[in-house]
Scaffold this active site. Structure first.
Site, mmCIF file in Angstrom:
data_model
loop_
_atom_site.group_PDB
_atom_site.id
_atom_site.type_symbol
_atom_site.label_atom_id
_atom_site.label_comp_id
_atom_site.label_asym_id
_atom_site.label_seq_id
_atom_site.Cartn_x
_atom_site.Cartn_y
_atom_site.Cartn_z
ATOM 1 N N ARG A 22 0.848 -1.184 0.000
ATOM 2 C CA ARG A 22 0.000 0.000 0.000
ATOM 3 C C ARG A 22 0.882 1.232 0.000
ATOM 4 O O ARG A 22 1.967 1.245 0.588
ATOM 5 C CB ARG A 22 -0.911 0.028 1.239
ATOM 6 C CG ARG A 22 -2.097 -0.916 1.185
ATOM 7 C CD ARG A 22 -3.143 -0.436 0.181
ATOM 8 N NE ARG A 22 -4.363 -1.247 0.211
ATOM 9 C CZ ARG A 22 -4.569 -2.318 -0.536
ATOM 10 N NH1 ARG A 22 -3.628 -2.724 -1.380
ATOM 11 N NH2 ARG A 22 -5.718 -2.974 -0.462
ATOM 12 N N GLU B 181 -4.024 7.640 -5.323
ATOM 13 C CA GLU B 181 -3.935 6.941 -6.600
ATOM 14 C C GLU B 181 -5.055 7.440 -7.511
ATOM 15 O O GLU B 181 -6.224 7.337 -7.136
ATOM 16 C CB GLU B 181 -4.067 5.426 -6.404
ATOM 17 C CG GLU B 181 -2.875 4.820 -5.684
ATOM 18 C CD GLU B 181 -3.033 3.342 -5.394
ATOM 19 O OE1 GLU B 181 -2.058 2.722 -4.952
ATOM 20 O OE2 GLU B 181 -4.151 2.799 -5.585
ATOM 21 N N HIS C 153 -1.381 0.281 -9.741
ATOM 22 C CA HIS C 153 -1.958 -0.666 -8.774
ATOM 23 C C HIS C 153 -2.544 -1.876 -9.512
ATOM 24 O O HIS C 153 -3.741 -2.173 -9.427
ATOM 25 C CB HIS C 153 -3.020 0.015 -7.917
ATOM 26 C CG HIS C 153 -3.251 -0.684 -6.606
ATOM 27 N ND1 HIS C 153 -3.646 -0.030 -5.460
ATOM 28 C CD2 HIS C 153 -3.134 -1.984 -6.249
ATOM 29 C CE1 HIS C 153 -3.765 -0.888 -4.464
ATOM 30 N NE2 HIS C 153 -3.460 -2.097 -4.927
#
Length: 271
Positions: free
Chosen positions: A189, A218, A237
């Site tokens: 993370r 993000e 991601h």
């Protein structure tokens, strides 16, 4: 829930008095208030095991891409200004290097299995030491103190859950413990890393490079300094982003929902 949406807050819970279960995609549950959900009698599930193989693959991909400067190499190869390939344009070897894995859960262990094939020396730091058989299978050495791992590793790979204890686990002090030739890889993370400290470390050559599948927020703001550094690779991601895995995640979530509605034991229930 997909990509942490919808937002599960008290307002939503009050509007859904018959809610029995929240099925969340992926491993991380840092976006959920488990105490709040429990107070409403709502159960929670996630999809932890199905994502581990692809995420481990991406960890290795980021390590290889960063060490061999694949993004920069591609840009040189396709640039209309390129007249020749520079002979002194060099990367860093992965085979035989030392990999430090912070967080030796399912994903971290799968990374170690892959790194073994590259004849890497594998160090790991974890809340609990793996048993001797598991360590021996991948040739991993346990570091009780994270400092020891950081000082010895050529690549430091983060594979931990985001908790209050791991938030900004990698800060200025930890980055300064790393070798100036080392690369930081984050597949956990974004908040596990102090991003301001990372920018400073990369700009001042405290560490050599970073390869990040996760950031905060993000996506990053388009003027963020991390986006301007040549010694950084950032992916959007995509640890679990393969067709097979995303389908399996959906199937896992549906199964958990069906079991929850029937009052049966819920696969991958988060307690």
């Amino acid at each position: 829930m997909w990509y942490h949406k919808p937002l599960i807050n008290e307002e939503l819970l009050q509007s859904l008095p018959n809610l029995k279960i929240v099925a969340s995609s992926g491993v991380g549950i840092d976006h959920l208030d488990l105490n709040l959900l429990s107070s409403y009698g709502v159960k929670v599930s996630n999809t932890p095991f199905v994502v581990s193989t692809d995420t481990a693959d991406l960890g290795m991909a980021l390590m290889l891409a960063s060490s061999r400067r694949l993004v920069e190499g591609y840009q040189i190869a396709v640039s209309p200004d390129t007249k020749y390939f520079p002979a002194d344009w060099l990367g860093t070897e992965v085979s035989g290097a030392t990999l430090g894995i912070v967080g030796m859960g399912t994903i971290g262990y799968k990374v170690a299995e892959r790194a073994k094939a590259f004849e890497m020396k594998i160090l790991y730091h974890n809340r609990n030491q793996r048993n001797k058989e598991e360590e021996s299978a991948v040739g991993a050495i346990y570091c009780k103190k994270i400092d020891d791992l950081l000082q010895q590793s050529d690549f430091v790979l983060l594979s931990v859950n985001l908790t209050p204890q791991t938030q900004k686990l990698m800060g200025k002090r930890e980055l300064e413990l790393m070798k100036p030739t080392a690369t930081l890889i984050n597949i956990s993370r974004g908040l596990v890393v102090d991003q301001d400290a990372l920018v400073e470390a990369l700009q001042n050559k405290v560490i050599k490079a970073a390869a990040l599948d996760v950031t905060y927020p993000e996506p990053l703001p388009r003027d963020h300094p991390l986006l301007k550094l040549k010694n950084v690779i950032i992916t959007p991601h995509i640890g679990s982003a393969t067709k097979k895995t995303r389908r399996l995640m959906m199937e896992n979530m549906i199964e958990s929902i069906q079991m929850g509605l029937k009052g049966l034991p819920i696969p991958n229930e988060v307690l």
